[in-house]
Design an enzyme around this catalytic site. Structure first.
Site, PDB file in Angstrom:
ATOM      1  N   GLU A 111      17.513  -1.102  -3.443  1.00  0.00           N
ATOM      2  CA  GLU A 111      16.513  -0.790  -4.470  1.00  0.00           C
ATOM      3  C   GLU A 111      17.205  -0.270  -5.726  1.00  0.00           C
ATOM      4  O   GLU A 111      18.390   0.091  -5.687  1.00  0.00           O
ATOM      5  CB  GLU A 111      15.509   0.245  -3.942  1.00  0.00           C
ATOM      6  CG  GLU A 111      14.618  -0.324  -2.849  1.00  0.00           C
ATOM      7  CD  GLU A 111      13.546   0.647  -2.385  1.00  0.00           C
ATOM      8  OE1 GLU A 111      13.707   1.861  -2.567  1.00  0.00           O
ATOM      9  OE2 GLU A 111      12.540   0.179  -1.835  1.00  0.00           O
ATOM     10  N   HIS A 235       5.929   4.370 -11.820  1.00  0.00           N
ATOM     11  CA  HIS A 235       6.498   3.174 -11.186  1.00  0.00           C
ATOM     12  C   HIS A 235       6.348   2.031 -12.173  1.00  0.00           C
ATOM     13  O   HIS A 235       5.279   1.842 -12.748  1.00  0.00           O
ATOM     14  CB  HIS A 235       5.762   2.863  -9.882  1.00  0.00           C
ATOM     15  CG  HIS A 235       6.523   1.904  -9.022  1.00  0.00           C
ATOM     16  ND1 HIS A 235       6.650   0.572  -9.324  1.00  0.00           N
ATOM     17  CD2 HIS A 235       7.220   2.099  -7.878  1.00  0.00           C
ATOM     18  CE1 HIS A 235       7.386  -0.006  -8.392  1.00  0.00           C
ATOM     19  NE2 HIS A 235       7.753   0.904  -7.505  1.00  0.00           N
ATOM     20  N   ARG A 283      14.052   3.669 -12.395  1.00  0.00           N
ATOM     21  CA  ARG A 283      12.633   3.432 -12.698  1.00  0.00           C
ATOM     22  C   ARG A 283      12.216   3.859 -14.091  1.00  0.00           C
ATOM     23  O   ARG A 283      11.410   3.181 -14.738  1.00  0.00           O
ATOM     24  CB  ARG A 283      11.775   4.192 -11.696  1.00  0.00           C
ATOM     25  CG  ARG A 283      11.781   3.543 -10.371  1.00  0.00           C
ATOM     26  CD  ARG A 283      10.887   4.272  -9.430  1.00  0.00           C
ATOM     27  NE  ARG A 283      10.890   3.533  -8.177  1.00  0.00           N
ATOM     28  CZ  ARG A 283      10.449   4.003  -7.038  1.00  0.00           C
ATOM     29  NH1 ARG A 283       9.975   5.214  -6.969  1.00  0.00           N
ATOM     30  NH2 ARG A 283      10.466   3.267  -5.957  1.00  0.00           N
ATOM     31  N   HIS A 344       3.512   7.412 -10.272  1.00  0.00           N
ATOM     32  CA  HIS A 344       3.899   7.057  -8.903  1.00  0.00           C
ATOM     33  C   HIS A 344       4.371   8.245  -8.069  1.00  0.00           C
ATOM     34  O   HIS A 344       4.086   8.312  -6.885  1.00  0.00           O
ATOM     35  CB  HIS A 344       5.010   6.016  -8.976  1.00  0.00           C
ATOM     36  CG  HIS A 344       5.435   5.501  -7.637  1.00  0.00           C
ATOM     37  ND1 HIS A 344       4.538   4.960  -6.749  1.00  0.00           N
ATOM     38  CD2 HIS A 344       6.649   5.440  -7.043  1.00  0.00           C
ATOM     39  CE1 HIS A 344       5.196   4.589  -5.647  1.00  0.00           C
ATOM     40  NE2 HIS A 344       6.468   4.877  -5.794  1.00  0.00           N
ATOM     41  N   ARG A 379      13.408  10.835  -9.471  1.00  0.00           N
ATOM     42  CA  ARG A 379      13.654  10.556  -8.049  1.00  0.00           C
ATOM     43  C   ARG A 379      14.291   9.179  -7.871  1.00  0.00           C
ATOM     44  O   ARG A 379      13.837   8.186  -8.444  1.00  0.00           O
ATOM     45  CB  ARG A 379      12.320  10.576  -7.308  1.00  0.00           C
ATOM     46  CG  ARG A 379      12.418  10.114  -5.882  1.00  0.00           C
ATOM     47  CD  ARG A 379      11.055   9.901  -5.285  1.00  0.00           C
ATOM     48  NE  ARG A 379      10.421   8.711  -5.804  1.00  0.00           N
ATOM     49  CZ  ARG A 379       9.836   7.778  -5.048  1.00  0.00           C
ATOM     50  NH1 ARG A 379       9.801   7.913  -3.740  1.00  0.00           N
ATOM     51  NH2 ARG A 379       9.252   6.730  -5.592  1.00  0.00           N
TER      52      ARG A 379
HETATM   53  C1  LIG Z   1       2.222   3.308  -3.074  1.00  0.00           C
HETATM   54  C2  LIG Z   1       3.353   4.221  -2.735  1.00  0.00           C
HETATM   55  C3  LIG Z   1       4.541   3.693  -2.256  1.00  0.00           C
HETATM   56  C4  LIG Z   1       5.609   4.537  -1.930  1.00  0.00           C
HETATM   57  N1  LIG Z   1       6.757   4.003  -1.410  1.00  0.00           N
HETATM   58  C5  LIG Z   1       7.746   4.833  -0.999  1.00  0.00           C
HETATM   59  C6  LIG Z   1       8.897   4.324  -0.346  1.00  0.00           C
HETATM   60  O1  LIG Z   1       9.022   3.131  -0.116  1.00  0.00           O
HETATM   61  N2  LIG Z   1       9.859   5.207   0.031  1.00  0.00           N
HETATM   62  C7  LIG Z   1       9.761   6.548  -0.183  1.00  0.00           C
HETATM   63  O2  LIG Z   1      10.673   7.295   0.192  1.00  0.00           O
HETATM   64  N3  LIG Z   1       8.668   7.051  -0.793  1.00  0.00           N
HETATM   65  C8  LIG Z   1       7.659   6.234  -1.184  1.00  0.00           C
HETATM   66  N4  LIG Z   1       6.554   6.751  -1.783  1.00  0.00           N
HETATM   67  C9  LIG Z   1       6.439   8.208  -1.903  1.00  0.00           C
HETATM   68  C10 LIG Z   1       6.139   8.794  -0.528  1.00  0.00           C
HETATM   69  O3  LIG Z   1       5.221   7.966   0.144  1.00  0.00           O
HETATM   70  C11 LIG Z   1       5.571  10.190  -0.655  1.00  0.00           C
HETATM   71  O4  LIG Z   1       6.362  10.976  -1.493  1.00  0.00           O
HETATM   72  C12 LIG Z   1       5.501  10.867   0.709  1.00  0.00           C
HETATM   73  O5  LIG Z   1       4.846  10.048   1.641  1.00  0.00           O
HETATM   74  C13 LIG Z   1       4.798  12.200   0.595  1.00  0.00           C
HETATM   75  O6  LIG Z   1       4.585  12.701   1.876  1.00  0.00           O
HETATM   76  P1  LIG Z   1       3.962  14.137   2.054  1.00  0.00           P
HETATM   77  O7  LIG Z   1       3.953  14.402   3.519  1.00  0.00           O
HETATM   78  O8  LIG Z   1       4.616  15.093   1.151  1.00  0.00           O
HETATM   79  O9  LIG Z   1       2.456  13.966   1.522  1.00  0.00           O
HETATM   80  P2  LIG Z   1       1.311  12.866   1.876  1.00  0.00           P
HETATM   81  O10 LIG Z   1       1.773  11.801   2.795  1.00  0.00           O
HETATM   82  O11 LIG Z   1       0.727  12.457   0.576  1.00  0.00           O
HETATM   83  O12 LIG Z   1       0.281  13.738   2.677  1.00  0.00           O
HETATM   84  C14 LIG Z   1      -0.449  14.768   2.053  1.00  0.00           C
HETATM   85  C15 LIG Z   1      -1.358  15.378   3.083  1.00  0.00           C
HETATM   86  O13 LIG Z   1      -1.915  16.573   2.558  1.00  0.00           O
HETATM   87  C16 LIG Z   1      -3.304  16.595   2.794  1.00  0.00           C
HETATM   88  N5  LIG Z   1      -3.929  17.427   1.769  1.00  0.00           N
HETATM   89  C17 LIG Z   1      -3.790  17.374   0.422  1.00  0.00           C
HETATM   90  N6  LIG Z   1      -4.559  18.306  -0.163  1.00  0.00           N
HETATM   91  C18 LIG Z   1      -5.191  18.979   0.836  1.00  0.00           C
HETATM   92  C19 LIG Z   1      -6.130  20.015   0.886  1.00  0.00           C
HETATM   93  N7  LIG Z   1      -6.621  20.598  -0.217  1.00  0.00           N
HETATM   94  N8  LIG Z   1      -6.575  20.418   2.092  1.00  0.00           N
HETATM   95  C20 LIG Z   1      -6.136  19.854   3.249  1.00  0.00           C
HETATM   96  N9  LIG Z   1      -5.247  18.844   3.258  1.00  0.00           N
HETATM   97  C21 LIG Z   1      -4.792  18.410   2.071  1.00  0.00           C
HETATM   98  C22 LIG Z   1      -3.705  15.135   2.740  1.00  0.00           C
HETATM   99  O14 LIG Z   1      -4.957  14.951   3.399  1.00  0.00           O
HETATM  100  C23 LIG Z   1      -2.533  14.499   3.472  1.00  0.00           C
HETATM  101  O15 LIG Z   1      -2.740  14.599   4.863  1.00  0.00           O
HETATM  102  C24 LIG Z   1       5.475   5.931  -2.115  1.00  0.00           C
HETATM  103  C25 LIG Z   1       4.291   6.452  -2.612  1.00  0.00           C
HETATM  104  C26 LIG Z   1       3.230   5.610  -2.922  1.00  0.00           C
HETATM  105  C27 LIG Z   1       1.959   6.192  -3.443  1.00  0.00           C
END
Ligand SMILES: Cc1cc2nc3c(=O)[nH]c(=O)nc-3n(C[C@H](O)[C@H](O)[C@H](O)COP(=O)(O)OP(=O)(O)OC[C@H]3O[C@@H](n4cnc5c(N)ncnc54)[C@H](O)[C@@H]3O)c2cc1C
Length: 526
Positions: A111, A235, A283, A344, A379
């Site tokens: 990437e 993105h 990016r 993104h 990032r």
């Molecule tokens: C389309 C897309 C593609 C991506 N592709 C990649 C990739 O290929 N590789 C990579 O490394 N990263 C990628 N990313 C980034 C990566 O997916 C995220 O940074 C990562 O998944 C974040 O994980 P997290 O556990 O921090 O939060 P999330 O997976 O976003 O989870 C957040 C959680 O918090 C909960 N939550 C939020 N607010 C509250 C609240 N007030 N009360 C209770 N619960 C709450 C939500 O319900 C959810 O369960 C991508 C992101 C997107 C949007």
């Protein structure tokens, strides 16, 4: 009301990793504001970065991360994360994530910004497979209680103790149960925020509907520092379609040969912006190039074209995207895909150390809601899921090691239920929600100026009073909770952006186009 040893707010990669690492010793409750798989994790397409290719080294991965981060990364944290990547991949494999293979080895894709093939993936739906595996393991664990449809409102701190100690501890959270409409208190000796990013502060975003910066706003209100909120990643390639506004076309399409073409001139325009790295430039460079082409030529979108590659290759590498686009009448094997940049990833967030500790005793944070020092001013692709696994585990380890030093939960006040009137003006919420996202897109987007930022700041001031009045008078609803957080996060982004008098990484302003010699984080203190 629930009482557990550890409370995790968020059920994505960071939250579930932390929960699974704690569950052998502790009773863990995980709350999520919707269904468990509604965070960004399930949406990740590209994959997870790890040094696994012969010839690649940790030093290369560290260097690539530092180059993308434009001087703001914390080298020790970058090394800490990069060195733990192969073990994180091994653990996910053990959990049953069916990573793509080539012979006996994992198949690695490349990437933008990576000097080597380094991205472990499950075709183009890596996040979905990771979410499924983590969730399956969490659901099967007797020590983990999963509570979906609980919208966390605010952290329960020492201020909410029946006898205020003033010690600043965090003891859990107040959360709205969507089904009953009541606010419950969930207490725990340690709380981990894993609430994801704040993408929905912007009109165009690849992030899911719930990415409203809730954890960042809650931590800030409770007294935590936040850092580098101006570093918002756009993105370069989100599908341009009148109905589907947030479908990401993964970086890997460019990694596997996709070219960016100006539809007006038919030219491959990256030659004019970064002739060496072309479509594989970081990016921010590619997003600004597309933004500039769109503005200069009055376009709605540019083209991303990989149709020169064999159709079987495209279908094999990008089955999900290919299928989705076909459903919209676009065949990426025979023609270009119309794309625009979109918000993104939130690089800034709650300040944490290498153990995921925040400024408040008993409060940890992991994943996209944090600023750990890994990403700096930008990032590197596929480093974010990795950060979730490493810091989810680091926070769990620290809690386990320091458990005896964490004071037990005192008596905490129940939520004040005196606000019993339902709002008669839902329009206030809808109107403000749309307005924030629109002015953030127009004034605090890819290219900024001080004047535009000040315009955004003055709108935020007006709306803050209106939303505070609403919040103070009416029964809380999920939309009102999110609107309050969206506004709080927008305020932090704008304040941080106004504070930085230079252009660096993802923050680009016409008023200060140069990069200052010294790289300094923008740390906001409540
Ligand atoms: C389309 C897309 C593609 C991506 N592709 C990649 C990739 O290929 N590789 C990579 O490394 N990263 C990628 N990313 C980034 C990566 O997916 C995220 O940074 C990562 O998944 C974040 O994980 P997290 O556990 O921090 O939060 P999330 O997976 O976003 O989870 C957040 C959680 O918090 C909960 N939550 C939020 N607010 C509250 C609240 N007030 N009360 C209770 N619960 C709450 C939500 O319900 C959810 O369960 C991508 C992101 C997107 C949007």
């Amino acid at each position: 009301m629930s009482a557990s040893d550890v409370l995790v707010i968020g059920s994505g990669a960071a939250g579930l990793t932390a929960a699974l690492n704690l569950a052998e010793r502790f009773r863990v409750t995980v709350v999520a504001k919707g269904q468990l798989n509604e965070g960004s994790t399930a949406w990740a397409q590209g994959g997870i970065a790890a040094v696994l290719e012969p010839g690649d080294t940790f030093a290369h991965h560290v260097e690539d991360t530092m180059v993308a981060g434009a001087g703001l990364n914390d080298r020790e944290i970058v090394e800490f994360v990069v060195e733990r990547a192969p073990a994180a991949i091994a653990r996910l494999t053990d959990l049953g994530v069916p990573f793509a293979t080539e012979g006996d080895a994992l198949h690695l894709t490349r990437e933008g910004g990576h000097s080597h093939r380094r991205i472990v993936h499950v075709a183009d739906a890596t996040g979905w497979a990771v979410q499924e595996a983590l969730q399956r393991a969490a659901e099967a664990h007797p020590n983990i209680t999963l509570l979906p449809d609980r919208v966390a409102i605010d952290l329960a701190t020492s201020r909410h103790e029946e006898r205020y100690s003033g010690a600043g501890n965090v003891w859990g959270v107040y959360a709205l149960d969507r089904a009953s409409g009541r606010v419950e208190l969930h207490t725990a000796r340690a709380t981990i925020l894993a609430t994801g990013g704040a993408g929905r502060t912007y009109l165009f975003s690849t992030a899911p509907r719930g990415a409203t910066g809730d954890g960042i706003a809650m931590a800030w209100r409770a007294g935590c520092r936040v850092s580098n909120m101006e570093m918002m990643q756009f993105h370069p390639t989100c599908l341009y379609h009148l109905e589907v506004k947030n479908f990401l076309i993964t970086e890997a399409v460019r990694g596997e040969g996709g070219r960016l073409i100006n539809p007006a001139t038919g030219q491959r325009f990256m030659t004019a912006y970064d002739a060496e790295r072309m479509e594989l430039a970081p990016r921010d460079v590619v997003a600004r190039a597309i933004d500039a082409e769109i503005k200069r030529h009055g376009l709605d979108y540019v083209h991303l074209d990989i149709s020169h590659m064999p159709a079987d290759f495209i279908r094999g590498h990008f089955p999900t995207i290919h299928e989705k686009l076909l459903g919209l009448g676009i065949d990426m094997t025979t023609g270009p895909i119309p794309v625009v940049p979109a918000q993104h990833y939130t690089c800034g967030g709650i300040v944490v150390d290498a153990h995921g500790r925040t400024d408040l005793p008993g409060l940890y944070a992991a994943g996209e809601c944090t600023e750990s020092g890994l990403h700096g001013a930008n990032r590197l692709a596929s480093n974010s899921l990795l950060e979730c696994f490493v810091f989810g585990e680091a926070a769990a380890d620290h809690i386990a090691t320091c458990w005896d030093a964490l004071p037990p939960v005192p008596a905490i006040r129940a939520w004040d239920e005196s606000r019993v009137t339902d709002s008669d003006e839902e329009v206030v919420i809808k109107q403000n929600w749309t307005e924030i996202r629109r002015f953030m897109w127009n004034y605090v987007g890819i290219v900024r100026t001080t004047k535009r930022l000040q315009r955004a700041a003055s709108r935020i001031r007006l709306m803050t009073d209106e939303v505070a009045e609403h919040y103070g008078h009416f029964r809380v609803t999920p939309d009102l909770i999110e609107l309050r957080n969206l506004l709080q996060t927008a305020d932090l982004i704008v304040r941080a952006a106004l504070h930085r008098h230079e252009s660096r990484g993802l923050h680009y302003t016409l008023d200060y186009p140069a990069t200052l010699p010294e790289a300094v984080d923008t740390v906001l203190v409540p």
